[in-house]
Design an enzyme around this catalytic site. Structure first.
Site, PDB file in Angstrom:
ATOM      1  N   CYS A  44       8.867  -6.956  -0.740  1.00  0.00           N
ATOM      2  CA  CYS A  44       9.311  -8.292  -0.322  1.00  0.00           C
ATOM      3  C   CYS A  44       9.924  -8.221   1.080  1.00  0.00           C
ATOM      4  CB  CYS A  44      10.276  -8.884  -1.342  1.00  0.00           C
ATOM      5  SG  CYS A  44      10.544 -10.645  -1.098  1.00  0.00           S
ATOM      6  N   GLU A  65       8.619  -5.235  -9.574  1.00  0.00           N
ATOM      7  CA  GLU A  65       9.593  -5.030 -10.652  1.00  0.00           C
ATOM      8  C   GLU A  65       9.797  -6.276 -11.493  1.00  0.00           C
ATOM      9  OE1 GLU A  65      10.156  -5.032  -7.474  1.00  0.00           O
ATOM     10  OE2 GLU A  65      11.736  -6.486  -7.035  1.00  0.00           O
ATOM     11  N   HIS A 102       7.131  -9.090  -5.948  1.00  0.00           N
ATOM     12  CA  HIS A 102       8.102  -8.198  -6.582  1.00  0.00           C
ATOM     13  C   HIS A 102       7.443  -7.482  -7.762  1.00  0.00           C
ATOM     14  CE1 HIS A 102      11.800  -9.493  -4.524  1.00  0.00           C
ATOM     15  NE2 HIS A 102      11.182 -10.649  -4.404  1.00  0.00           N
TER      16      HIS A 102
END
Lengths: 263, 207
Positions: B80, B184, B182
């Protein structure tokens, strides 16, 4: 410019919402065999595997001296769930925001504290970025095309404040809100569908994503909230929790009606 | 393997740390430039604004060490804001000089669609790369951003996403990979991407 002419692969999001108190999910979850129907982590995993795009946890008993339990819950969820989630309820200070984000929440939802002190929204957005600041707006119809903002909404009824919902929504985005969670109080709990007009009035007035909330009874209501209400995401609680409809069912229905969803 | 996640006082480090831990590597989360020296792999995550990010990196005296680390050829993953920071300049809130690892500018998403671009969108593979191993072309990842990178060299673009325009959602050059989304927060596919990065880093460290 019409948004329909621009090519986008962005999907519409389906978001289950959990009420939590003292770090436990409350209000019956009745649809699957769970070892512990109050465990937010176990529930989050179930909804994640069903295709939930995000999760919202609403702390219904939040108060400053209970923050540690909420933080602990956020941490446990973040340790094991790799989709975004929002925490709301009792977010009143930038310390509250920081505590939730540092524990692993992706966004916080601000409601009453923002109405009482709009500068709080600006301060939180400036400190942590608009992308993690959701403002929740609870509103009730007061005439054709007019809705009044209430605080402490939901089953308790709420207290009206001197704010027009659409004007307040625009103001929130000027203050730095990155997303709006819009609950139509007249529709909430009815299972007759979202307040489509409210959702559309706000969605068309702002540049940020809008989550429709309150009144979902089935997939057709979600379709209407997206197509007619121009919602970017749809939130529901009881229809998922009681097993009336699964997230998968909702997404399949939306996909059949040409709404882009994540499989 | 020594995996470092750079903590410069911004960004959701907790989730990134948990995601790599789930892939079997326990990271060192640090704001100390010295820890980059012995690292076998480095991840720079991040959310927020470009100006804050660069100010924080400067405050922690991390700018030169990150550039030196990347120059050393060891594996680097930017996420990001960690992707945007790799370019020359970001136009977010003015003109902000970034790390200048990849030539290009970071510019605002076009008008007409809602900004931020928030939610799940597809990544189309523009060029095969080990980071995509086991991940289908057109898979969904979670995005939250208002600006995007416009690389000068199209060859660095390995993944693309449509949001009003088609933009570079994954870039790579030599030892550097970076994603606008992202991983994650992108469920299974995101964890696979971290797994792919870590496996490549382990192989490089063993070599």
């Amino acid at each position: 410019m019409s948004t329909d002419t621009l090519k986008s692969g962005l999907t519409k999001r389906v978001i289950p919402c959990f009420d939590v108190a003292d770090g436990r999910v409350v209000k019956g979850i009745r649809f699957v065999d769970l070892r512990d129907a109050g465990d937010p982590v176990e529930l989050a995993q179930v909804y994640n595997s069903e295709g939930a795009d995000e999760l919202v946890f609403l702390d219904i008993k939040a108060s400053p001296h209970r923050r540690d339990t909420a933080v602990e819950m956020v941490r446990r969820v973040a340790d094991q769930i790799f989709i975004p989630f929002t925490v709301g309820g009792g977010i009143r200070t930038t310390d509250d925001v920081r505590a939730m984000l540092e524990s692993g929440a992706d966004k916080v939802s601000i409601n009453t504290a923002g109405v009482e002190n709009p500068e709080f929204i600006a301060e939180a957005a400036a400190k942590f970025g608009s992308q993690c600041i959701v403002v929740a707006i609870d509103a009730k119809g007061v005439g054709p095309g007019r809705w009044q903002v209430h605080t402490y909404g939901g089953s308790g009824g709420g207290t009206p404040v001197e704010l027009d919902a659409v004007e307040w929504a625009v103001r929130c985005t000027e203050l730095g809100a990155g997303e709006l969670l819009v609950t139509g109080m007249d529709a909430d709990g009815t299972k007759d569908g979202y307040d489509i007009e409210l959702t559309r009035a706000i969605s068309e007035a702002v540049q940020v994503p809008v989550i429709a909330s309150g009144g979902a009874g089935g997939p057709e209501h979600m379709l209407a909230a997206i197509n007619e209400g121009k919602a970017d995401a749809v939130l529901a609680a009881s229809i998922f929790h009681f097993g009336t409809h699964s997230i998968r069912e909702v997404k399949d229905y939306l996909a059949e009606h040409d709404i882009p969803v994540r499989p | 393997m020594r995996l470092v996640i750079v903590d410069y006082g911004a960004g959701n480090l907790h989730s990134v740390a948990k995601a790599v831990t789930s892939q079997g590597v326990r990271p060192l989360v640090t704001s100390s430039a010295r820890d980059l020296d012995g690292a076998d792999a480095v991840i720079v995550p991040g959310v927020g604004a470009a100006a804050d990010t660069m100010a924080n990196l400067r405050k922690h005296e991390l700018i030169a060490p990150i550039r030196e680390y990347i120059d050393s050829g060891r594996p680097f993953l930017g996420v990001c804001m960690g992707q945007q920071a790799l370019f020359d300049v970001s136009e977010e809130g003015g003109e902000h000089e970034c790390l200048g690892v990849l030539p290009g500018r970071v510019v605002r998403l076009p008008d007409g669609l809602k900004v931020p671009h928030m939610g799940w969108n597809r990544v189309h593979v523009a060029r095969e790369h080990p980071i995509f191993e086991g991940i289908d072309d057109g898979s969904y990842f979670y995005f939250v951003h208002s600006y995007f990178p416009r690389p000068d060299d199209p060859a660095v673009v390995i993944g693309e996403t449509d949001y009003g325009i088609r933009f570079a959602s994954v870039v790579a050059r030599d030892n550097v990979v970076a994603t606008q989304f992202h991983p994650e927060k992108s469920g299974e596919n995101g964890l696979k991407l971290y797994g792919n990065f870590l496996r490549a880093a382990q192989a490089a460290a063993a070599a």
